[in-house]
Design a protein around this motif. Structure first.
Motif, short mmCIF file in Angstrom:
data_model
loop_
_atom_site.label_atom_id
_atom_site.label_comp_id
_atom_site.label_asym_id
_atom_site.label_seq_id
_atom_site.Cartn_x
_atom_site.Cartn_y
_atom_site.Cartn_z
N THR A 1 0.85 -1.19 0.00
CA THR A 1 0.00 0.00 0.00
C THR A 1 0.88 1.24 0.00
O THR A 1 1.86 1.30 0.75
CB THR A 1 -0.89 0.04 1.26
OG1 THR A 1 -1.60 -1.19 1.35
CG2 THR A 1 -1.88 1.17 1.21
N VAL B 1 -4.81 6.42 0.48
CA VAL B 1 -4.26 5.34 -0.35
C VAL B 1 -4.25 5.80 -1.80
O VAL B 1 -5.28 6.19 -2.36
CB VAL B 1 -5.07 4.04 -0.19
CG1 VAL B 1 -4.58 2.98 -1.17
CG2 VAL B 1 -4.98 3.53 1.24
N GLU C 1 -1.82 0.49 -4.65
CA GLU C 1 -2.04 -0.78 -3.98
C GLU C 1 -1.69 -1.91 -4.94
O GLU C 1 -1.96 -1.83 -6.13
CB GLU C 1 -3.52 -0.87 -3.55
CG GLU C 1 -3.79 -1.83 -2.46
CD GLU C 1 -5.19 -1.65 -1.88
OE1 GLU C 1 -5.35 -2.04 -0.73
OE2 GLU C 1 -6.10 -1.15 -2.57
#
Length: 160
Positions: A85, A92, A95
């Motif tokens: 991540t 975020v 990923e």
């Protein structure tokens, strides 16, 4: 009194030669560790403070950084599963869920992976100069969960 020399049977000596040294960090053991690094063709360690990662432009228009991992005492008898991540300002922005093949680097005394892409969802302009928090959650072949984190500044050499 003269010292006596005892000889072991040849078969026992040969059997001992095949055994790895005790405490070999490339073999499963107690208290496995994991570190985040980088590297395209080989693992490259990054400093704990002041790390930087180059933003790479992919052939299909995306941008990524290269992630490498170093571990000791983990089980590398099969592929590892990973969850990587990347966060920018706590959100975020990247990923990945790769399968990793860890290889023993005897000279470094550790298991290593390299060349894993962490693709960012932001533009190169938004990433250049940003501070990224990167987390890795890895499960080795024995099912042991390992974690590592890294804070690094991102830079895009094409924007300079």
């Amino acid at each position: 009194m003269r010292p006596t020399l005892k000889l072991l049977p040849l078969g026992l000596l040969l059997a001992c030669a095949d055994e790895p040294p005790p405490g070999d960090p490339c073999l499963p053991g107690e208290a496995p560790t994991l570190r985040l690094g980088t590297g395209e063709l080989a693992y490259e360690a990054l400093p704990e403070q002041g790390a930087s990662l180059e933003i790479i432009h992919g052939p299909q228009g995306g941008v990524h950084v290269l992630i490498g991992l170093a571990a000791a005492y983990a089980d590398a008898s099969d592929l590892w599963t990973a969850h990587l991540t990347g966060r920018i300002d706590g959100a975020v922005a990247a990923e990945a869920f790769p399968y990793l093949e860890a290889r023993c680097n005897g000279a470094a005394g550790e298991l290593q992976t390299w060349g894993t892409l962490l693709v960012w969802e932001l533009s190169p302009e938004a990433l250049d100069g940003a501070t990224a928090e990167i987390d890795a959650e890895v499960t080795d072949a024995a099912g042991t969960a390992l974690t590592a984190s890294l804070t690094a500044s991102l830079f895009d050499p094409t924007l300079e």
